[in-house]
Design a protein around this motif. Structure first.
Motif, short mmCIF file in Angstrom:
data_model
loop_
_atom_site.label_atom_id
_atom_site.label_comp_id
_atom_site.label_asym_id
_atom_site.label_seq_id
_atom_site.Cartn_x
_atom_site.Cartn_y
_atom_site.Cartn_z
N LYS A 17 0.84 -1.21 0.00
CA LYS A 17 0.00 0.00 0.00
C LYS A 17 0.87 1.25 0.00
O LYS A 17 0.58 2.22 -0.70
N ILE A 56 -4.42 6.85 0.63
CA ILE A 56 -4.81 5.48 0.26
C ILE A 56 -4.02 4.43 1.05
O ILE A 56 -4.52 3.34 1.27
N ALA A 81 -5.98 3.19 4.11
CA ALA A 81 -7.15 2.34 3.94
C ALA A 81 -6.76 0.88 4.18
O ALA A 81 -5.64 0.48 3.85
N ILE A 91 -6.60 -1.61 -0.85
CA ILE A 91 -6.60 -0.88 -2.12
C ILE A 91 -6.88 -1.91 -3.20
O ILE A 91 -6.28 -2.99 -3.21
N SER A 143 -9.36 2.97 -2.92
CA SER A 143 -9.24 2.68 -1.50
C SER A 143 -10.57 2.12 -1.00
O SER A 143 -11.64 2.45 -1.53
#
Length: 170
Positions: free
Chosen positions: A56, A68, A71, A74, A143
């Motif tokens: 990520k 993102i 999150a 992804i 995301s």
């Protein structure tokens, strides 16, 4: 939640809770992508689900949208035939992936999850981070997670401004 309610409730989420997504919910949003229509039902796509923090972070480095990486998941939508055009001259891959990823956003919303569509990324670094061969194209990063914000709805044009009847009118 019915479809129109999900469409009205959907927001772009840029802040997520540090709460993992239940496997059955993740499978449900991926199933929504699988069931999406595509040109000639070719389904020339792959969806790369990224949960590893290092991965990520690498993807976040390919974009100015650093959130993102926060999150839980992804999802990268990858076109397997980026040269293919429909008869109308529009790239089939872009339309196909847009439909599939929209299905993800609506399914996610209906399940209490949030998403954000990310198109502002550098293809090379994102492709390298995911190991996507050059013959394919990453169309979108999305995301996915439990929202940690509740943004208000964005303004939308009235139907009269965007709908024409029988013929195009400016």
């Amino acid at each position: 939640m019915d479809t129109l309610t999900a469409i009205k409730a959907r927001r772009s989420i840029r802040k997520y809770k540090a709460q993992p997504i239940e496997p059955e919910k993740l499978e449900a949003v991926l199933e929504a992508a699988r069931l999406a229509p595509s040109a000639r039902n070719a389904q020339l796509w792959k969806f790369v689900v990224v949960e590893d923090q290092k991965q990520k972070d690498l993807l976040a480095a390919s974009t100015k949208h650093k959130f993102i990486a926060e999150a839980p998941v992804i999802i990268a939508g990858v076109a397997l035939d980026p040269e293919r055009e429909m008869l109308c001259g529009v790239p089939a891959y872009a339309v196909d992936l847009a439909i599939a990823m929209t299905n993800i956003t609506l399914a996610a919303c209906a399940l209490g999850l949030g998403t954000c569509w990310i198109g502002g990324f550098e293809q090379g670094p994102a492709r390298e981070a995911l190991g996507v061969p050059e013959k394919y194209k990453i169309v979108e990063l999305m995301s996915l997670g439990y929202p940690d914000e509740d943004p208000p709805p964005r303004p939308r044009k009235e139907l009269a401004e965007i709908v024409c009847r029988d013929h195009f009118a400016e």
